[in-house]
Design an enzyme around this catalytic site. Structure first.
Site, PDB file in Angstrom:
ATOM      1  N   ARG A  26      42.583  44.609  64.707  1.00 29.25           N
ATOM      2  CA  ARG A  26      43.748  43.954  64.094  1.00 29.25           C
ATOM      3  C   ARG A  26      45.066  44.555  64.568  1.00 29.25           C
ATOM      4  O   ARG A  26      46.002  44.737  63.781  1.00 29.25           O
ATOM      5  CB  ARG A  26      43.680  44.051  62.554  1.00 29.25           C
ATOM      6  CG  ARG A  26      42.613  43.184  61.923  1.00 29.25           C
ATOM      7  CD  ARG A  26      43.121  41.766  61.707  1.00 29.25           C
ATOM      8  NE  ARG A  26      42.024  40.906  61.280  1.00 29.25           N
ATOM      9  CZ  ARG A  26      41.802  40.547  60.021  1.00 29.25           C
ATOM     10  NH1 ARG A  26      42.598  40.941  59.069  1.00 29.25           N
ATOM     11  NH2 ARG A  26      40.801  39.767  59.730  1.00 29.25           N
ATOM     12  N   ARG A  30      50.170  41.074  60.766  1.00 29.14           N
ATOM     13  CA  ARG A  30      51.256  41.102  59.789  1.00 29.14           C
ATOM     14  C   ARG A  30      52.161  42.316  59.764  1.00 29.14           C
ATOM     15  O   ARG A  30      53.254  42.258  59.208  1.00 29.14           O
ATOM     16  CB  ARG A  30      50.658  40.956  58.383  1.00 29.14           C
ATOM     17  CG  ARG A  30      50.081  39.604  58.148  1.00 29.14           C
ATOM     18  CD  ARG A  30      49.492  39.506  56.774  1.00 29.14           C
ATOM     19  NE  ARG A  30      49.368  38.105  56.460  1.00 29.14           N
ATOM     20  CZ  ARG A  30      50.182  37.459  55.626  1.00 29.14           C
ATOM     21  NH1 ARG A  30      51.112  38.104  54.979  1.00 29.14           N
ATOM     22  NH2 ARG A  30      50.031  36.181  55.434  1.00 29.14           N
ATOM     23  N   ARG A  39      54.617  33.517  62.974  1.00 29.37           N
ATOM     24  CA  ARG A  39      53.787  33.008  61.874  1.00 29.37           C
ATOM     25  C   ARG A  39      54.602  32.041  61.017  1.00 29.37           C
ATOM     26  O   ARG A  39      54.097  31.014  60.579  1.00 29.37           O
ATOM     27  CB  ARG A  39      53.312  34.212  61.057  1.00 29.37           C
ATOM     28  CG  ARG A  39      52.569  33.923  59.804  1.00 29.37           C
ATOM     29  CD  ARG A  39      51.099  33.750  60.089  1.00 29.37           C
ATOM     30  NE  ARG A  39      50.301  33.899  58.899  1.00 29.37           N
ATOM     31  CZ  ARG A  39      50.209  33.002  57.939  1.00 29.37           C
ATOM     32  NH1 ARG A  39      50.896  31.890  58.020  1.00 29.37           N
ATOM     33  NH2 ARG A  39      49.452  33.223  56.885  1.00 29.37           N
ATOM     34  N   ASP A  76      40.087  34.048  65.311  1.00 30.55           N
ATOM     35  CA  ASP A  76      39.424  34.495  64.083  1.00 30.55           C
ATOM     36  C   ASP A  76      37.938  34.182  64.141  1.00 30.55           C
ATOM     37  O   ASP A  76      37.535  33.216  64.789  1.00 30.55           O
ATOM     38  CB  ASP A  76      40.049  33.815  62.855  1.00 30.55           C
ATOM     39  CG  ASP A  76      39.647  34.551  61.583  1.00 30.55           C
ATOM     40  OD1 ASP A  76      40.265  35.586  61.289  1.00 30.55           O
ATOM     41  OD2 ASP A  76      38.692  34.116  60.919  1.00 30.55           O
ATOM     42  N   TYR A 150      30.318  33.884  54.950  1.00 36.32           N
ATOM     43  CA  TYR A 150      31.486  33.040  54.640  1.00 36.32           C
ATOM     44  C   TYR A 150      31.087  31.573  54.490  1.00 36.32           C
ATOM     45  O   TYR A 150      31.620  30.853  53.644  1.00 36.32           O
ATOM     46  CB  TYR A 150      32.558  33.177  55.734  1.00 36.32           C
ATOM     47  CG  TYR A 150      33.323  34.484  55.666  1.00 36.32           C
ATOM     48  CD1 TYR A 150      34.391  34.636  54.781  1.00 36.32           C
ATOM     49  CD2 TYR A 150      32.983  35.565  56.463  1.00 36.32           C
ATOM     50  CE1 TYR A 150      35.096  35.830  54.704  1.00 36.32           C
ATOM     51  CE2 TYR A 150      33.680  36.766  56.398  1.00 36.32           C
ATOM     52  CZ  TYR A 150      34.737  36.891  55.510  1.00 36.32           C
ATOM     53  OH  TYR A 150      35.423  38.074  55.436  1.00 36.32           O
TER      54      TYR A 150
HETATM   55  O1  1CP Z   1      44.197  41.819  66.492  1.00 35.67           O
HETATM   56  C1  1CP Z   1      43.005  41.499  66.327  1.00 35.67           C
HETATM   57  O2  1CP Z   1      42.130  42.284  65.911  1.00 35.67           O
HETATM   58  C2  1CP Z   1      42.551  40.120  66.786  1.00 35.67           C
HETATM   59  C3  1CP Z   1      42.494  39.074  65.869  1.00 35.67           C
HETATM   60  C4  1CP Z   1      41.506  38.988  64.701  1.00 35.67           C
HETATM   61  C5  1CP Z   1      40.162  39.407  64.593  1.00 35.67           C
HETATM   62  C6  1CP Z   1      39.353  40.216  65.581  1.00 35.67           C
HETATM   63  C7  1CP Z   1      41.826  38.315  63.514  1.00 35.67           C
HETATM   64  C8  1CP Z   1      43.145  37.734  63.207  1.00 35.67           C
HETATM   65  N1  1CP Z   1      40.701  38.254  62.727  1.00 35.67           N
HETATM   66  C9  1CP Z   1      39.680  38.923  63.353  1.00 35.67           C
HETATM   67  C10 1CP Z   1      38.295  39.094  62.895  1.00 35.67           C
HETATM   68  C11 1CP Z   1      37.955  38.758  61.491  1.00 35.67           C
HETATM   69  N2  1CP Z   1      38.375  37.696  60.715  1.00 35.67           N
HETATM   70  C12 1CP Z   1      36.994  39.480  60.747  1.00 35.67           C
HETATM   71  C13 1CP Z   1      36.205  40.637  61.287  1.00 35.67           C
HETATM   72  C14 1CP Z   1      36.942  41.926  61.235  1.00 35.67           C
HETATM   73  C15 1CP Z   1      37.272  42.468  59.857  1.00 35.67           C
HETATM   74  O3  1CP Z   1      36.317  42.793  59.124  1.00 35.67           O
HETATM   75  O4  1CP Z   1      38.458  42.551  59.555  1.00 35.67           O
HETATM   76  C16 1CP Z   1      36.890  38.860  59.480  1.00 35.67           C
HETATM   77  C17 1CP Z   1      36.005  39.298  58.334  1.00 35.67           C
HETATM   78  C18 1CP Z   1      37.766  37.739  59.467  1.00 35.67           C
HETATM   79  C19 1CP Z   1      37.951  36.749  58.380  1.00 35.67           C
HETATM   80  C20 1CP Z   1      39.379  36.727  57.952  1.00 35.67           C
HETATM   81  N3  1CP Z   1      40.372  36.089  58.650  1.00 35.67           N
HETATM   82  C21 1CP Z   1      39.965  37.418  56.884  1.00 35.67           C
HETATM   83  C22 1CP Z   1      39.244  38.290  55.866  1.00 35.67           C
HETATM   84  C23 1CP Z   1      39.064  37.482  54.633  1.00 35.67           C
HETATM   85  C24 1CP Z   1      38.256  38.115  53.537  1.00 35.67           C
HETATM   86  O5  1CP Z   1      38.770  38.131  52.414  1.00 35.67           O
HETATM   87  O6  1CP Z   1      37.112  38.525  53.760  1.00 35.67           O
HETATM   88  C25 1CP Z   1      41.346  37.142  56.917  1.00 35.67           C
HETATM   89  C26 1CP Z   1      42.412  37.604  55.960  1.00 35.67           C
HETATM   90  C27 1CP Z   1      41.579  36.304  58.052  1.00 35.67           C
HETATM   91  C28 1CP Z   1      42.896  35.831  58.559  1.00 35.67           C
HETATM   92  C29 1CP Z   1      43.402  36.588  59.712  1.00 35.67           C
HETATM   93  N4  1CP Z   1      42.703  36.736  60.899  1.00 35.67           N
HETATM   94  C30 1CP Z   1      43.482  37.445  61.803  1.00 35.67           C
HETATM   95  C31 1CP Z   1      44.725  37.747  61.140  1.00 35.67           C
HETATM   96  C32 1CP Z   1      45.890  38.467  61.786  1.00 35.67           C
HETATM   97  C33 1CP Z   1      44.657  37.227  59.844  1.00 35.67           C
HETATM   98  C34 1CP Z   1      45.763  37.266  58.797  1.00 35.67           C
HETATM   99  C35 1CP Z   1      46.500  35.997  58.968  1.00 35.67           C
HETATM  100  C36 1CP Z   1      47.821  35.919  58.289  1.00 35.67           C
HETATM  101  O7  1CP Z   1      47.836  35.726  57.079  1.00 35.67           O
HETATM  102  O8  1CP Z   1      48.849  35.964  58.989  1.00 35.67           O
END
Ligand code: 1CP
Length: 346
Positions: A26, A30, A39, A76, A150
């Site tokens: 990540r 944000r 965003r 994602d 999910y």
């Molecule tokens: O910079 C990076 O790492 C690349 C982008 C990336 C990756 C590898 C994003 C962007 N998401 C992910 C993987 C991801 N997505 C995982 C595996 C890693 C981890 O455990 O964190 C998971 C579980 C998700 C699912 C997801 N997408 C969540 C978690 C939700 C939950 O409650 O379980 C969330 C909040 C997202 C949205 C997301 N994905 C990525 C970002 C930057 C965001 C936030 C978006 C925003 O609100 O601006």
């Protein structure tokens, strides 16, 4: 052209680099004002992921700022269910919400539509053309088990109680969903490689929810199948596995049996166990606590030095989980410089 010089790829091949490479899960997102600006302009997270011009810019934002050794594709793990035909929304302040799959009929209808993820591959092409020759480009997907969690529960708020109930009560149905996800992820990752991804990471964020024979069946076996299929087509593309919060023995089984080239260890993993039981098998990546990155200063440097000294240069420095939104960007800059300038005791 100069791929062999990229320190991240060197470690993944088991060769010692000149200095420990570093990237952060990540690393885009944000905590960066330039991300928040885009965003706001996009309005919606999915549009950000599916607009190559924006997604490639976001992928490169942390590279420009910090000189990290790898870029990770901005996308994602939930784009795979989206391309399978599942309704997916990212709600403001709430995170992702999917239309849950509830029965066999719903699973039979899932069909991976590669057209829907074409923008992701286009993002890779764009990023690749702009990367410095020493920076590796990492593609990724969610592991079948984590993505199934999910898809079954629809979101993470309930702690995936339905997915866990499927493990106990509906293994045939779960098997069918997992097989669908292995096939979809295979297409998705092969396309990422064809577009220019040089290494892959499989995120199994919820691997720690199951253990014992369930862990073997739903985490290890589908991951091994996916890795085998990728390797059949692309034997030289290294794969990093991240079975987050699997217990020590789970990590050990995973590294021995899945065929991954390296293991990303989470914040809870003991350095002593990792050094003795895991690192002799495959190179490791990790595992600074993201909260220590929020603190910064000497606390951060001391914790980073301990990790660096434990593993030596045949290691990829990373966090134990993703960068959190409250992280000051200056701390990331400090951490990257600290890792790059670190000298190992003679
Ligand atoms: O910079 C990076 O790492 C690349 C982008 C990336 C990756 C590898 C994003 C962007 N998401 C992910 C993987 C991801 N997505 C995982 C595996 C890693 C981890 O455990 O964190 C998971 C579980 C998700 C699912 C997801 N997408 C969540 C978690 C939700 C939950 O409650 O379980 C969330 C909040 C997202 C949205 C997301 N994905 C990525 C970002 C930057 C965001 C936030 C978006 C925003 O609100 O601006």
């Amino acid at each position: 052209m100069y791929e062999t010089e990229k320190p991240v790829l060197k470690v993944l091949r088991g060769e010692k680099p000149d200095r420990t490479p570093v990237w952060l899960m990540r690393q885009a997102g944000r905590y960066l004002p330039e991300y928040m600006e885009l965003r706001k302009k996009a309005g919606n997270f999915l549009d950000l992921c599916l607009t190559p011009e924006w997604a490639s810019d976001i992928t490169l934002q942390p590279i420009r700022r910090f000189g990290l050794d790898a870029a990770i594709l901005f996308a994602d793990i939930l784009l795979v269910p989206m391309a399978l035909g599942v309704k997916l929304e990212f709600r403001e302040g709430e995170g992702p919400v999917l239309q849950p799959v509830e029965n066999e009929n719903a699973i039979d209808k899932l069909l991976f539509d590669n057209e829907k993820t074409l923008p992701v591959y286009e993002t890779i092409v764009r990023v690749k053309s702009e990367l410095h020759r020493n920076t590796a480009l990492i593609g990724f997907c969610g592991a079948p088990w984590t993505v199934a969690c999910y898809m079954i529960d629809g979101n993470s708020k309930t702690g995936f109680t339905k997915a866990k109930a499927w493990v106990a009560e509906k293994p045939a149905l779960l098997g069918k969903l997992i097989a669908t996800l292995v096939g979809a992820s295979e297409i998705y990752l092969n396309e990422q490689i064809d577009a220019g991804a040089e290494a892959l990471q499989i995120f199994d964020s919820w691997a720690g929810l199951i253990e014992g024979k369930d862990f073997t069946r739903w985490v290890i076996e589908p991951t091994r199948e996916l890795v085998n299929r990728i390797k059949a087509k692309h034997p030289h593309i290294p794969v990093i596995g991240f079975p987050r919060e699997a217990a020590n023995e789970g990590y050990r089984d995973y590294i021995l049996k899945t065929g991954v080239d390296a293991l990303s260890i989470d914040t809870a993993m003991s350095l002593d166990y990792a050094k003795k039981q895991l690192q002799p098998v495959k190179p490791l990546q990790g595992n600074l606590n993201p909260q220590i990155l929020v603190k910064g200063g000497d606390t951060m440097k001391n914790a980073a030095a301990k990790i660096l000294n434990t593993f030596g240069p045949l290691h990829i420095f990373n966090l134990g989980h993703g960068v959190v939104p409250e992280t000051p960007p200056e701390h990331v800059a400090e951490l990257v410089d600290f890792v790059h300038n670190f000298t190992f005791p003679a």
